[in-house]
Design a protein around this motif. Structure first.
Motif, mmCIF file in Angstrom:
data_model
loop_
_atom_site.group_PDB
_atom_site.id
_atom_site.type_symbol
_atom_site.label_atom_id
_atom_site.label_comp_id
_atom_site.label_asym_id
_atom_site.label_seq_id
_atom_site.Cartn_x
_atom_site.Cartn_y
_atom_site.Cartn_z
ATOM 1 N N VAL A 240 0.850 -1.194 0.000
ATOM 2 C CA VAL A 240 0.000 0.000 0.000
ATOM 3 C C VAL A 240 0.884 1.242 0.000
ATOM 4 N N GLU A 241 0.473 2.250 -0.738
ATOM 5 C CA GLU A 241 1.145 3.552 -0.715
ATOM 6 C C GLU A 241 0.829 4.186 0.647
ATOM 7 N N TYR A 242 1.711 3.972 1.599
ATOM 8 C CA TYR A 242 1.375 4.196 3.001
ATOM 9 C C TYR A 242 1.019 5.646 3.330
ATOM 10 N N ALA A 243 1.883 6.578 2.987
ATOM 11 C CA ALA A 243 1.679 7.959 3.424
ATOM 12 C C ALA A 243 0.350 8.518 2.921
ATOM 13 N N ALA A 244 0.065 8.277 1.650
ATOM 14 C CA ALA A 244 -1.185 8.786 1.072
ATOM 15 C C ALA A 244 -2.394 8.055 1.644
ATOM 16 N N ALA A 245 -2.273 6.751 1.855
ATOM 17 C CA ALA A 245 -3.390 5.980 2.399
ATOM 18 C C ALA A 245 -3.691 6.399 3.834
ATOM 19 N N ALA A 246 -2.652 6.695 4.601
ATOM 20 C CA ALA A 246 -2.842 7.075 6.000
ATOM 21 C C ALA A 246 -3.609 8.386 6.148
ATOM 22 N N GLU A 247 -3.585 9.217 5.128
ATOM 23 C CA GLU A 247 -4.336 10.475 5.163
ATOM 24 C C GLU A 247 -5.833 10.261 4.973
ATOM 25 N N ARG A 248 -6.229 9.096 4.460
ATOM 26 C CA ARG A 248 -7.633 8.839 4.168
ATOM 27 C C ARG A 248 -8.238 7.751 5.064
ATOM 28 N N ALA A 249 -7.425 6.797 5.489
ATOM 29 C CA ALA A 249 -7.924 5.644 6.238
ATOM 30 C C ALA A 249 -8.305 6.008 7.664
ATOM 31 N N GLY A 250 -9.133 5.153 8.263
ATOM 32 C CA GLY A 250 -9.439 5.289 9.676
ATOM 33 C C GLY A 250 -8.418 4.553 10.530
ATOM 34 N N TYR A 251 -8.011 3.373 10.045
ATOM 35 C CA TYR A 251 -6.986 2.558 10.687
ATOM 36 C C TYR A 251 -6.040 2.062 9.604
ATOM 37 N N ILE A 252 -4.767 1.886 9.969
ATOM 38 C CA ILE A 252 -3.800 1.379 8.996
ATOM 39 C C ILE A 252 -2.659 0.665 9.727
ATOM 40 N N THR A 253 -2.146 -0.378 9.104
ATOM 41 C CA THR A 253 -0.971 -1.058 9.660
ATOM 42 C C THR A 253 0.295 -0.487 9.037
ATOM 43 N N PRO A 254 1.337 -0.278 9.849
ATOM 44 C CA PRO A 254 2.619 0.152 9.298
ATOM 45 C C PRO A 254 3.391 -1.045 8.740
ATOM 46 N N VAL A 255 4.370 -0.742 7.908
ATOM 47 C CA VAL A 255 5.313 -1.761 7.415
ATOM 48 C C VAL A 255 6.715 -1.212 7.597
ATOM 49 N N PRO A 256 7.527 -1.837 8.472
ATOM 50 C CA PRO A 256 7.206 -2.989 9.330
ATOM 51 C C PRO A 256 6.474 -2.562 10.598
ATOM 52 N N GLY A 257 6.176 -3.545 11.455
ATOM 53 C CA GLY A 257 5.573 -3.262 12.748
ATOM 54 C C GLY A 257 4.074 -3.438 12.809
ATOM 55 N N GLY A 258 3.491 -3.921 11.721
ATOM 56 C CA GLY A 258 2.054 -4.136 11.714
ATOM 57 C C GLY A 258 1.714 -5.612 11.749
ATOM 58 N N VAL A 259 1.623 -6.217 10.573
ATOM 59 C CA VAL A 259 1.211 -7.615 10.451
ATOM 60 C C VAL A 259 2.320 -8.581 10.861
ATOM 61 N N GLY A 260 3.571 -8.272 10.534
ATOM 62 C CA GLY A 260 4.675 -9.197 10.768
ATOM 63 C C GLY A 260 4.795 -9.716 12.188
ATOM 64 N N PRO A 261 4.819 -8.843 13.197
ATOM 65 C CA PRO A 261 4.928 -9.330 14.569
ATOM 66 C C PRO A 261 3.770 -10.225 14.987
ATOM 67 N N MET A 262 2.584 -9.973 14.449
ATOM 68 C CA MET A 262 1.423 -10.791 14.787
ATOM 69 C C MET A 262 1.564 -12.199 14.228
ATOM 70 N N THR A 263 2.183 -12.317 13.058
ATOM 71 C CA THR A 263 2.375 -13.628 12.437
ATOM 72 C C THR A 263 3.208 -14.529 13.336
ATOM 73 N N ILE A 264 4.331 -14.013 13.812
ATOM 74 C CA ILE A 264 5.220 -14.812 14.660
ATOM 75 C C ILE A 264 4.550 -15.122 15.993
ATOM 76 N N ALA A 265 3.857 -14.160 16.560
ATOM 77 C CA ALA A 265 3.203 -14.374 17.849
ATOM 78 C C ALA A 265 2.150 -15.474 17.756
#
Length: 279
Positions: A240-265
């Motif tokens: 996802v084009e993060y910076a632009a998406a973050a201006e419009r979204a209500g919630y967003i996951t960062p890369v890294p630090g979003g989905v990756g840690p949850m996968t291992i956990a």
């Protein structure tokens, strides 16, 4: 609008703490630690890094890890033999076959050699069927981690329109099944979808899992939508084009630090769950 960050690092920390407590209780009761066997074929640097990270996390939460490392020229039959042996080994609770494997190997055959009760990465057809039918079983770790992250932030899914961009059997397809089980209306898209932008613009929840850097443009995001970026590309860039998406979204996951840690956990939690079930 500036999106709220879905902080997978923080949420996974809580999940790892509860997993460590369960692992300690299991060890106290049985005299042994829950054990995850990792199988790595070849010397791909990224795969080696991921496996080392998973082994390190095992140690930190009180699990034992067993490493099986095979050369890049390993045949499908040889890999299946190794995985089958781990499936039959009573001292092993969970099996992780690091993917992708070298191109000459039949990855699906290797996955299917994992006993369902030890498929803590949720990669077998048995696990996929359990997710699709809502039966007991292990979730594919990234899709399952995504749902746990959304739950931690109390993101409503029932009645929402969800678009999954990606159709892999261990990420795109199962996350759609899990969202459908939460009463979301799910549309699958991919890199060849005609007018992908139009589909994304209608989505209340977007899960990007196609493995192409910034395929999903920020301007496509519906104001207030939930954006989950499960992609990872060179340079710490998601799908996802993060910076632009973050201006419009209500919630967003960062890369890294979003989905990756949850996968291992989730992988480690499911390993403890497998050990508890067997005991």
């Amino acid at each position: 609008m500036s999106a709220q960050i879905l902080d997978g690092t923080a949420v996974s920390r809580s999940l790892l703490e509860s997993t460590a407590e369960r692992a300690r209780a299991f060890t106290d009761n049985t005299g042994r630690k829950p054990t995850l066997a990792t199988v790595l074929v070849g010397d791909d640097p990224a795969s080696q890094t991921y496996v080392r990270m998973k082994r390190s996390r095992c140690e930190r939460v009180g699990l034992s890890s067993r490493a099986v490392e095979l050369p890049a020229d390993t045949s499908t039959d040889r890999l299946v033999e190794e995985v089958s042996a781990l499936s039959s080994d009573a001292s092993v609770d969970g099996i992780l076959l690091q993917h992708p494997v070298p191109a000459h190997i039949d990855e699906r055959a290797a996955f299917e050699a994992i006993a369902p009760g030890k498929d803590v990465d949720g990669v077998t057809m048995h696990s996929f069927a359990a997710m699709a039918f809502g039966e007991a079983g292990f979730h594919s770790c990234t899709p399952g981690g995504i749902l746990r992250l959304l739950d931690a932030y109390e993101v409503p899914l029932s009645g929402k329109r969800a678009v999954v961009v990606g159709r892999s059997p261990i990420l795109g397809k199962p996350v759609g099944m899990l969202l459908l089980a939460r009463d979301a209306t799910v549309t699958y898209c991919h890199s060849r979808t005609a007018d992908l932008a139009a589909a994304v613009r209608e989505a209340d929840v977007v899960v990007a899992a196609v493995g192409k850097a910034e395929l999903v443009r920020g301007e496509w995001i519906k104001p207030g939508a939930v954006v989950v970026d499960a992609g990872y590309n060179p340079g710490n860039v998601g799908d996802v084009e993060y910076a632009a998406a973050a201006e419009r979204a209500g919630y967003i996951t960062p890369v890294p630090g979003g989905v990756g840690p949850m996968t291992i956990a989730l992988l480690l939690e499911q390993t403890v769950q497998a050990a508890e079930a067997k005991a």
